[in-house]
Design a protein around this motif. Structure first.
Motif, PDB file in Angstrom:
ATOM      1  N   GLN A 204       0.714  -0.902  -0.187  1.00  0.00           N
ATOM      2  CA  GLN A 204      -0.043  -0.186  -0.460  1.00  0.00           C
ATOM      3  C   GLN A 204       0.829   1.271  -0.174  1.00  0.00           C
ATOM      4  O   GLN A 204       0.527   2.279  -1.087  1.00  0.00           O
ATOM      5  CB  GLN A 204      -0.919  -0.130   1.224  1.00  0.00           C
ATOM      6  N   THR A 205       1.574   1.052   0.963  1.00  0.00           N
ATOM      7  CA  THR A 205       2.588   2.740   1.260  1.00  0.00           C
ATOM      8  C   THR A 205       3.848   2.582  -0.232  1.00  0.00           C
ATOM      9  O   THR A 205       3.417   3.625  -0.883  1.00  0.00           O
ATOM     10  CB  THR A 205       3.636   2.536   2.117  1.00  0.00           C
ATOM     11  N   PHE A 207       2.521   1.478  -3.707  1.00  0.00           N
ATOM     12  CA  PHE A 207       1.639   2.330  -4.392  1.00  0.00           C
ATOM     13  C   PHE A 207       1.438   3.755  -4.449  1.00  0.00           C
ATOM     14  O   PHE A 207       1.343   4.683  -5.113  1.00  0.00           O
ATOM     15  CB  PHE A 207       0.411   0.773  -4.548  1.00  0.00           C
ATOM     16  N   THR A 208       1.168   4.291  -3.471  1.00  0.00           N
ATOM     17  CA  THR A 208       0.365   5.419  -3.098  1.00  0.00           C
ATOM     18  C   THR A 208       1.388   6.321  -3.028  1.00  0.00           C
ATOM     19  O   THR A 208       1.009   7.032  -3.407  1.00  0.00           O
ATOM     20  CB  THR A 208      -0.204   5.218  -1.253  1.00  0.00           C
ATOM     21  N   PHE A 209       2.470   6.514  -2.436  1.00  0.00           N
ATOM     22  CA  PHE A 209       3.748   7.401  -3.111  1.00  0.00           C
ATOM     23  C   PHE A 209       4.325   6.842  -3.363  1.00  0.00           C
ATOM     24  O   PHE A 209       5.377   7.749  -3.812  1.00  0.00           O
ATOM     25  CB  PHE A 209       4.231   7.442  -1.320  1.00  0.00           C
ATOM     26  N   SER A 210       4.123   5.688  -5.093  1.00  0.00           N
ATOM     27  CA  SER A 210       4.763   6.198  -6.116  1.00  0.00           C
ATOM     28  C   SER A 210       4.209   7.363  -7.008  1.00  0.00           C
ATOM     29  O   SER A 210       3.994   7.483  -8.001  1.00  0.00           O
ATOM     30  CB  SER A 210       4.696   4.572  -6.849  1.00  0.00           C
ATOM     31  N   LEU A 211       2.810   7.306  -6.558  1.00  0.00           N
ATOM     32  CA  LEU A 211       2.064   8.568  -7.401  1.00  0.00           C
ATOM     33  C   LEU A 211       2.846  10.211  -6.906  1.00  0.00           C
ATOM     34  O   LEU A 211       3.754  10.257  -6.157  1.00  0.00           O
ATOM     35  CB  LEU A 211       1.004   9.106  -6.480  1.00  0.00           C
ATOM     36  N   ARG A 212       2.627  10.881  -7.930  1.00  0.00           N
ATOM     37  CA  ARG A 212       3.211  12.066  -8.366  1.00  0.00           C
ATOM     38  C   ARG A 212       2.191  13.036  -7.923  1.00  0.00           C
ATOM     39  O   ARG A 212       1.510  13.412  -8.146  1.00  0.00           O
ATOM     40  CB  ARG A 212       3.306  12.747  -9.643  1.00  0.00           C
ATOM     41  N   PHE A 213       2.398  13.561  -6.851  1.00  0.00           N
ATOM     42  CA  PHE A 213       1.544  15.584  -6.138  1.00  0.00           C
ATOM     43  C   PHE A 213       2.232  15.980  -6.557  1.00  0.00           C
ATOM     44  O   PHE A 213       3.530  16.821  -5.913  1.00  0.00           O
ATOM     45  CB  PHE A 213       2.562  15.067  -4.754  1.00  0.00           C
ATOM     46  N   CYS A 214       1.389  16.747  -7.430  1.00  0.00           N
ATOM     47  CA  CYS A 214       2.000  18.370  -8.180  1.00  0.00           C
ATOM     48  C   CYS A 214       1.567  19.486  -6.742  1.00  0.00           C
ATOM     49  O   CYS A 214       2.177  19.397  -5.868  1.00  0.00           O
ATOM     50  CB  CYS A 214       1.029  19.027  -9.538  1.00  0.00           C
ATOM     51  N   VAL A 235      -2.169  11.934 -11.293  1.00  0.00           N
ATOM     52  CA  VAL A 235      -2.225  11.529 -11.845  1.00  0.00           C
ATOM     53  C   VAL A 235      -2.950  10.456 -12.319  1.00  0.00           C
ATOM     54  O   VAL A 235      -4.017  10.601 -11.041  1.00  0.00           O
ATOM     55  CB  VAL A 235      -0.640  10.374 -12.187  1.00  0.00           C
ATOM     56  N   ASP A 236      -3.252   9.577 -12.794  1.00  0.00           N
ATOM     57  CA  ASP A 236      -4.520   8.057 -12.745  1.00  0.00           C
ATOM     58  C   ASP A 236      -4.327   7.531 -12.187  1.00  0.00           C
ATOM     59  O   ASP A 236      -3.345   6.872 -12.112  1.00  0.00           O
ATOM     60  CB  ASP A 236      -4.156   7.856 -14.523  1.00  0.00           C
ATOM     61  N   THR A 237      -5.299   8.051 -11.325  1.00  0.00           N
ATOM     62  CA  THR A 237      -4.971   7.067 -10.089  1.00  0.00           C
ATOM     63  C   THR A 237      -5.961   5.333 -10.159  1.00  0.00           C
ATOM     64  O   THR A 237      -6.040   4.800  -8.735  1.00  0.00           O
ATOM     65  CB  THR A 237      -5.535   7.909  -8.777  1.00  0.00           C
ATOM     66  N   PHE A 238      -6.085   5.350 -11.413  1.00  0.00           N
ATOM     67  CA  PHE A 238      -7.332   3.710 -11.266  1.00  0.00           C
ATOM     68  C   PHE A 238      -6.654   2.577 -10.580  1.00  0.00           C
ATOM     69  O   PHE A 238      -7.087   2.262  -9.868  1.00  0.00           O
ATOM     70  CB  PHE A 238      -7.751   3.426 -12.282  1.00  0.00           C
ATOM     71  N   VAL A 239      -5.431   1.739 -11.138  1.00  0.00           N
ATOM     72  CA  VAL A 239      -4.431   0.957 -10.376  1.00  0.00           C
ATOM     73  C   VAL A 239      -4.445   1.504  -8.564  1.00  0.00           C
ATOM     74  O   VAL A 239      -4.810  -0.015  -8.370  1.00  0.00           O
ATOM     75  CB  VAL A 239      -3.458   1.702 -11.396  1.00  0.00           C
ATOM     76  N   ASN A 240      -4.439   2.222  -8.561  1.00  0.00           N
ATOM     77  CA  ASN A 240      -4.272   2.576  -7.024  1.00  0.00           C
ATOM     78  C   ASN A 240      -5.395   2.565  -5.996  1.00  0.00           C
ATOM     79  O   ASN A 240      -6.039   1.965  -5.275  1.00  0.00           O
ATOM     80  CB  ASN A 240      -3.755   3.566  -6.596  1.00  0.00           C
ATOM     81  N   GLN A 241      -6.959   2.614  -6.546  1.00  0.00           N
ATOM     82  CA  GLN A 241      -7.687   2.072  -6.385  1.00  0.00           C
ATOM     83  C   GLN A 241      -8.248   0.436  -6.114  1.00  0.00           C
ATOM     84  O   GLN A 241      -8.971   0.767  -5.510  1.00  0.00           O
ATOM     85  CB  GLN A 241      -9.690   2.925  -7.264  1.00  0.00           C
ATOM     86  N   PHE A 245      -8.942  -1.680  -3.013  1.00  0.00           N
ATOM     87  CA  PHE A 245      -9.760  -2.256  -2.773  1.00  0.00           C
ATOM     88  C   PHE A 245      -9.856  -3.677  -3.051  1.00  0.00           C
ATOM     89  O   PHE A 245     -10.309  -4.518  -2.419  1.00  0.00           O
ATOM     90  CB  PHE A 245     -11.138  -2.119  -3.908  1.00  0.00           C
ATOM     91  N   VAL A 246      -8.898  -4.440  -3.683  1.00  0.00           N
ATOM     92  CA  VAL A 246      -9.129  -5.853  -3.987  1.00  0.00           C
ATOM     93  C   VAL A 246      -7.667  -6.335  -2.641  1.00  0.00           C
ATOM     94  O   VAL A 246      -8.824  -7.407  -2.408  1.00  0.00           O
ATOM     95  CB  VAL A 246      -7.553  -5.604  -4.807  1.00  0.00           C
TER      96      VAL A 246
END
Length: 357
Positions: A204-205, A207-214, A235-241, A245-246
């Motif tokens: 979880q950490t 995946f979440t903190f590999s996202l870009r925060f502008c 960025v698109d967060t569909f994969v993270n969601q 959930f999974v």
């Protein structure tokens, strides 16, 4: 008599013009592709530069009027103090009383330890943010807070399943209980719970903190949690969601299946007991655990195991308060008030201290 010479359908001049046109179109297309690639590359570089500028987040917390801030602080402080006193007392009582040195209370001691740990990950920073205008948390501190929170909460979920299996072994197979729940097995089960919690927390950490925060760095929450972080990513967060959930659904389904199956066998065994007093006494050892499981899994399921969980920040904050602070506060109260062995142990310890004085 010869045939007349055939006239070509396309003249050489037209063919030459068409070739020049196609070459020009190919060159133009290539040039546009290069420009698009350069634009995309520049856009990615800009996103990286923007994301690198986000070195801290702002925890918006609870949007209460200024005159209620002190009251909110006192409420949260009292809850946190009850969590510490209640769970530390439970750990001390189980450790000090020799009659509670059995697997059931070994697991309960670990449960109290987890309650102290994950509420401590959340409560001190929340209390500080309520009274101060500076509600910032650094990027690394945010990642650390989320990692340990996810670790302890997930571990508690697996530990509650282990406790259900312990009750199943004690009630349904009492003769084999010392073998099924030896000290070695108990340590392995607790260790396995922590390992599962650590695996989920790392995924979880990561995946979440590999996202870009502008530019947006305001978290509409009182601590760093996945739904709030996903919401501000640029960025698109569909994969993270889907991952959220999974994984949440997998953990909840696995642990609740163990709990439901265990209590299914327990209920079947209890119904076979001839006397109502025997049935009541046997089931009383499970009552506290059932109450704790209902509180914990009800709030966690509502928070994470539904696709629309990230759509209502205010709702998420209320539910998060319940399972990060209210549930750890109630757990020792439930076990101390409903468990005769714990109450008797507390009386023996208190009477022993008074007699010593």
């Amino acid at each position: 008599m010869g045939y007349p010479s055939s006239t070509p359908l396309i003249s050489p001049q037209f063919s030459q013009a068409l070739a020049h046109f196609l070459l020009a179109m190919a060159a133009f297309t290539l040039q546009m592709q290069l420009r698009n690639s350069a634009y995309i590359s520049a856009l990615k570089d800009e996103l990286r530069r923007n994301s690198s500028q986000v070195t801290e987040f702002i925890l918006l917390g609870f949007r209460t009027p200024p005159h209620l801030q002190t009251l909110l602080f006192l409420v949260f402080l009292v809850i946190y103090m009850v969590i510490l006193v209640g769970n530390v007392s439970m750990i001390a009582v189980i450790k000090m009383d020799s009659r509670l040195q059995i697997p059931m209370y070994f697991f309960l001691r670990n449960l109290s330890c987890l309650d102290v740990c994950y509420s401590t990950v959340i409560a001190p920073k929340t209390l500080a943010n309520i009274l101060t205008s500076d509600k910032k948390i650094s990027y690394n501190s945010c990642a650390t807070q989320f990692f340990f929170f996810a670790l302890f909460v997930t571990t508690e979920g697996f530990l509650l399943a282990v406790m259900a299996f312990d009750r199943f072994s004690a009630i349904c197979s009492p003769l084999l209980y010392p073998v099924h729940m030896s000290q070695k097995v108990c340590v392995q089960l607790v260790t396995g719970s922590y390992v599962c919690g650590c695996i989920n927390s790392m995924i979880q950490t990561g995946f979440t903190f590999s996202l870009r925060f502008c530019q947006e760095n305001r978290l509409d929450h009182f601590f760093c949690d996945v739904p709030a972080l996903i919401k501000i990513a640029c960025v698109d967060t569909f994969v993270n969601q889907i991952v959220l959930f999974v994984l949440s659904a997998l953990i909840i389904i696995t642990t609740t299946s163990v709990i439901l199956v265990s209590y299914g066998y327990i209920l079947s065994t209890i119904l076979k007991i001839p006397s109502s007093q025997g049935r009541s006494k046997t089931f009383s050892t499970c009552g506290s655990h059932i109450a704790v499981v209902s509180l914990f899994y009800g709030s966690v399921f509502f928070m994470y195991a539904q696709p629309g969980a990230i759509s209502s920040p205010q709702q998420n904050k209320i539910v998060a308060v319940f399972y990060t602070l209210i549930t750890p506060m109630l757990n020792p109260l439930i076990y101390s008030l409903r468990n005769r062995d714990v109450k008797d142990a507390m009386k023996r310890i208190l009477c022993g201290k008074w007699s010593f004085l």
